[in-house]
Write an enzyme that holds these catalytic residues in place. Structure first.
Site, PDB file in Angstrom:
ATOM      1  N   ASP A   1       0.856  -1.187   0.000  1.00  0.00           N
ATOM      2  CA  ASP A   1       0.000   0.000   0.000  1.00  0.00           C
ATOM      3  C   ASP A   1       0.898   1.245   0.000  1.00  0.00           C
ATOM      4  O   ASP A   1       1.774   1.362  -0.849  1.00  0.00           O
ATOM      5  CB  ASP A   1      -0.957  -0.073   1.201  1.00  0.00           C
TER       6      ASP A   1
ATOM      7  N   HIS B   1      -7.277  -6.462  -0.684  1.00  0.00           N
ATOM      8  CA  HIS B   1      -6.163  -5.523  -0.567  1.00  0.00           C
ATOM      9  C   HIS B   1      -5.167  -5.893   0.525  1.00  0.00           C
ATOM     10  O   HIS B   1      -3.983  -5.577   0.415  1.00  0.00           O
ATOM     11  CB  HIS B   1      -6.713  -4.122  -0.296  1.00  0.00           C
TER      12      HIS B   1
END
Length: 311
Positions: free
Chosen positions: A103, A291
């Site tokens: 991320d 994610h």
């Protein structure tokens, strides 16, 4: 988990909290977390890497947990975030490292690879791809694209607004981020809140125990201002990284993304262009994965990560 030592070091004008594991003589591997996460997001990788003989360094990034959280937005621009890690590598005498990021940690890792082509010998990035410097600030493009509909990055831009919502119930906020990643793809008016009307799921996901959740919650006990300030520097980042325009990431690079990751929707064009900028690229799409890839599919990530580092 293997024994983990916590240290706090003075670097780049802040206190940086680090969690360190593995043999002191082992090759160093850095693990950089993203938002809204913490060092504990790497809990499935730390013991495996340490057992394989690596010396593992896992910072609480600037603004998170026990690390300093300066007040000014400009204190969270990308080159400053990179300088935190560069200064820490200097302090530990690191000459060659493997850099791993997820991320926002991946964004930092990509740019560290550009800034440190000799010292960073291998790069692993999760969830966020890279295709070079954009022709204009990304935030300008997003303002045009999302003038009539909601976007979480645009929602994060106004200081104080997102903080008030996310800090109202930190545990609920983190559970919603963990369990309902579609909140990032919501179709609603641009003035809406991020989590309003989103129902809290029942049980925690299989990869997050109540103990794990408590560590995440403690990370944000001092609020979300610092982490959200990372999102408020897109224009400054673009201005300050002009000298990196046109550079390729030349290190051997492993990129992993989940097939259900919303970033794959946002960054489809970047994913397509990435091999042009990263010539030594190996990439994998992990099935049944969103994610939070290193915990959702920890065993598969570990297998790919170890094989890559050993090569």
């Amino acid at each position: 988990m293997s024994a983990i030592e916590q240290q706090t070091i003075q670097v780049n004008g802040i206190q940086l909290s680090l969690h360190i594991a593995g043999p002191e003589s082992g090759p160093p591997v850095w693990l950089l977390h993203g938002f809204p996460e913490c060092w504990h997001s790497w809990r499935q990788q730390i013991p495996v890497l340490a057992a394989a003989g690596y010396r593992v360094f896992v910072p609480e990034m600037r603004g998170y947990g026990r690390s300093s959280a300066p007040a000014e937005i400009a204190d969270y621009d990308l080159l400053t975030l990179c300088a935190d890690i560069q200064g820490a590598m200097d302090l530990f005498g690191h000459q060659r490292v493997a850099m791993v990021g997820h991320d926002w940690g991946a964004v930092v890792a990509w740019h560290l690879a550009l800034l440190e082509p000799a010292r960073i010998s291998a790069l692993v990035t999760l969830s966020v791809p890279f295709a070079g410097r954009s022709r204009r600030p990304v935030i300008e493009i997003m303002r045009e694209l999302y003038a009539e509909r909601f976007n979480y990055i645009m929602y994060f831009q106004q200081p104080g607004v997102a903080e008030q919502e996310l800090e109202a119930d930190i545990e609920r906020t983190l559970r919603l981020f963990m369990q309902d990643q579609d909140v990032f793809l919501q179709q609603k008016p641009p003035t809406a809140s991020l989590l309003g009307g989103v129902a809290l799921p029942g049980a925690l996901p299989a990869w997050c125990s109540q103990h794990d959740l408590e560590i995440y919650v403690q990370t944000f006990a001092n609020g979300f201002r610092g982490p959200l300030n990372w999102y408020r520097n897109f224009e400054r980042n673009w201005q300050r990284t002009e000298f990196l325009a046109g550079r390729q990431v030349l290190q051997p690079t492993l990129f992993l993304i989940g097939d259900r990751d919303p970033v794959g929707v946002f960054e489809a064009h970047t994913l397509k262009r990435m091999p042009e900028v990263v010539p030594q690229l190996e990439q994998h799409v992990l099935a049944n994965c969103g994610h939070w890839i290193q915990v959702e599919q920890g065993a598969q990530v570990n297998t790919l990560l170890l094989a890559f580092l050993q090569r």
